[in-house]
Every structure is written in structure tokens, then in C-alpha cells.
Design an enzyme around this catalytic site. Sequence first.
Site, PDB file in Angstrom:
ATOM      1  N   ILE A   1      -6.920  -2.831  -6.791  1.00 20.80           N
ATOM      2  CA  ILE A   1      -6.942  -2.359  -8.178  1.00 20.80           C
ATOM      3  C   ILE A   1      -5.601  -2.610  -8.845  1.00 20.80           C
ATOM      4  O   ILE A   1      -5.349  -2.113  -9.930  1.00 20.80           O
ATOM      5  CB  ILE A   1      -7.306  -0.855  -8.252  1.00 20.80           C
ATOM      6  CG1 ILE A   1      -6.305   0.001  -7.473  1.00 20.80           C
ATOM      7  CG2 ILE A   1      -8.729  -0.619  -7.764  1.00 20.80           C
ATOM      8  CD1 ILE A   1      -6.487   1.498  -7.652  1.00 20.80           C
ATOM      9  N   ASP A   2      -4.753  -3.419  -8.208  1.00 28.79           N
ATOM     10  CA  ASP A   2      -3.378  -3.584  -8.687  1.00 28.79           C
ATOM     11  C   ASP A   2      -3.195  -4.652  -9.763  1.00 28.79           C
ATOM     12  O   ASP A   2      -2.143  -4.737 -10.384  1.00 28.79           O
ATOM     13  CB  ASP A   2      -2.421  -3.838  -7.522  1.00 28.79           C
ATOM     14  CG  ASP A   2      -2.803  -5.046  -6.668  1.00 28.79           C
ATOM     15  OD1 ASP A   2      -3.362  -6.029  -7.199  1.00 28.79           O
ATOM     16  OD2 ASP A   2      -2.523  -4.990  -5.450  1.00 28.79           O
TER      17      ASP A   2
ATOM     18  N   HIS B   1     -13.465  -2.900  -6.954  1.00 26.54           N
ATOM     19  CA  HIS B   1     -13.177  -1.486  -7.211  1.00 26.54           C
ATOM     20  C   HIS B   1     -12.514  -1.257  -8.557  1.00 26.54           C
ATOM     21  O   HIS B   1     -11.853  -0.243  -8.767  1.00 26.54           O
ATOM     22  CB  HIS B   1     -12.345  -0.914  -6.057  1.00 26.54           C
ATOM     23  CG  HIS B   1     -13.075  -0.994  -4.761  1.00 26.54           C
ATOM     24  ND1 HIS B   1     -12.486  -1.366  -3.585  1.00 26.54           N
ATOM     25  CD2 HIS B   1     -14.384  -0.770  -4.473  1.00 26.54           C
ATOM     26  CE1 HIS B   1     -13.393  -1.373  -2.622  1.00 26.54           C
ATOM     27  NE2 HIS B   1     -14.552  -1.020  -3.132  1.00 26.54           N
TER      28      HIS B   1
ATOM     29  N   PHE C   1      -3.615   2.113   1.204  1.00 27.03           N
ATOM     30  CA  PHE C   1      -4.216   3.448   1.309  1.00 27.03           C
ATOM     31  C   PHE C   1      -4.103   3.981   2.726  1.00 27.03           C
ATOM     32  O   PHE C   1      -4.095   5.186   2.940  1.00 27.03           O
ATOM     33  CB  PHE C   1      -5.677   3.444   0.864  1.00 27.03           C
ATOM     34  CG  PHE C   1      -5.855   3.418  -0.625  1.00 27.03           C
ATOM     35  CD1 PHE C   1      -4.868   3.852  -1.490  1.00 27.03           C
ATOM     36  CD2 PHE C   1      -7.033   2.953  -1.178  1.00 27.03           C
ATOM     37  CE1 PHE C   1      -5.038   3.837  -2.854  1.00 27.03           C
ATOM     38  CE2 PHE C   1      -7.222   2.931  -2.550  1.00 27.03           C
ATOM     39  CZ  PHE C   1      -6.216   3.369  -3.389  1.00 27.03           C
TER      40      PHE C   1
ATOM     41  N   ALA D   1      -5.712  -4.552   0.495  1.00 28.54           N
ATOM     42  CA  ALA D   1      -4.370  -4.023   0.245  1.00 28.54           C
ATOM     43  C   ALA D   1      -3.267  -4.795   0.954  1.00 28.54           C
ATOM     44  O   ALA D   1      -2.142  -4.868   0.471  1.00 28.54           O
ATOM     45  CB  ALA D   1      -4.309  -2.551   0.634  1.00 28.54           C
TER      46      ALA D   1
END
Length: 183
Positions: A77-78, A92, A20, A9
Site C-alpha cells: 500500500i506504499d 490491498h 507487517f 512488503a
Amino acid sequence: MKIIAFTGAGISKQSNIPTFMERPDVREKLFRSYANRHHEEYNEVIKQLKANMNGAQPNDAHYALAEYKIPIITMNIDGLHQLAGSNALELHGGLPEDDEMEIAWSLYNKPVLYGDPAPNYQKAYEMVSALEPNDVFIVVGCSYHTAIACDLRELAKSRGAKIIEIQEDAAHNVRKTIKELLK
């Protein structure tokens, strides 16, 4: 010398996507058991995640990895690696398409939830197992909060690869690090 990047992230933080760690209210709802019990609430969480990412653009860290054609393993996941032009191995998964949002709770790998199998973990282990002494494993914006993040670092280390951690200011430090390595 081979270079592999492992991203979390922190690489997308400068693209204005919260991590997160900054959103524990979201992380605690990303369990298969939660999705199965609370369909509507889970779907709403995924809609919020998707809204946080809508309009986000890759930053220079994403572009540098793409330009230098560095193989990437990502926990994100972006979709920003793909937007930058890389073909990243997504551990993921991704997010549901707009037309899948009402059934988001029932989807697998969109994203991979806690309690779901993660089909790309084996591929990640294989990529890192191919590292040799003097190869480089660049870790960008990854915490030590998931087993896979710890395992891949340990595997790279056991293979004799040099591990470089970039935890701050990825948008500037990734390109600088790659240029240094390729001198």
C-alpha cells in the site's frame, strides 16, 4: 516468454518501510471490525503507517520492474511502484489522502482491511491464469502468510510457469534476475 511480478512488503524493506511482520501491533488493528469500533485509534494507526511511508523512495527493485515494463501485482500500500513508474495492480489498495485522515476508519480500499472485499483479487487471478508454460512468475518479498500469496503461487505453478522467489536483497536481486531471464 511473459514475466509477471508479485510483490510484498519485502520489496520495500530496503526503502526503509517496515514489514507487517516487524509490526504485529499494526497488523492486528487492520480489521474492519476494529476500524468500526475504535475510530480514533484506527485513524491513529493509519496516520502512523502513512508517517512510516512519507519520504520513502523506490529502490532499484521497483525501478527495474518499471524499466523492463514487467506487469506487477502487489500486496503493498506504499505507492512505491507508482513512484518508480509502474502501473501496479494493488491488491490491498492504498492509503488515505491527507484530507481523508479524520474519516480513515470509514474508507474502503484505503487500504483494504481484513474483513473487507478485495476488488482486485479477481484481476490478479486473471493475470496469473494467462501464464503459460515457460512464462515466469517472480515473487519478490512475499511471505506465505496470506491466502492470496499462496493461491497465486499455486495458480502460476498449475499453469506451468517457472516461479522465482526473491526474498532477500530485492534491491540488487530483482534487476539481476530480470537480466538473466532476458539473455
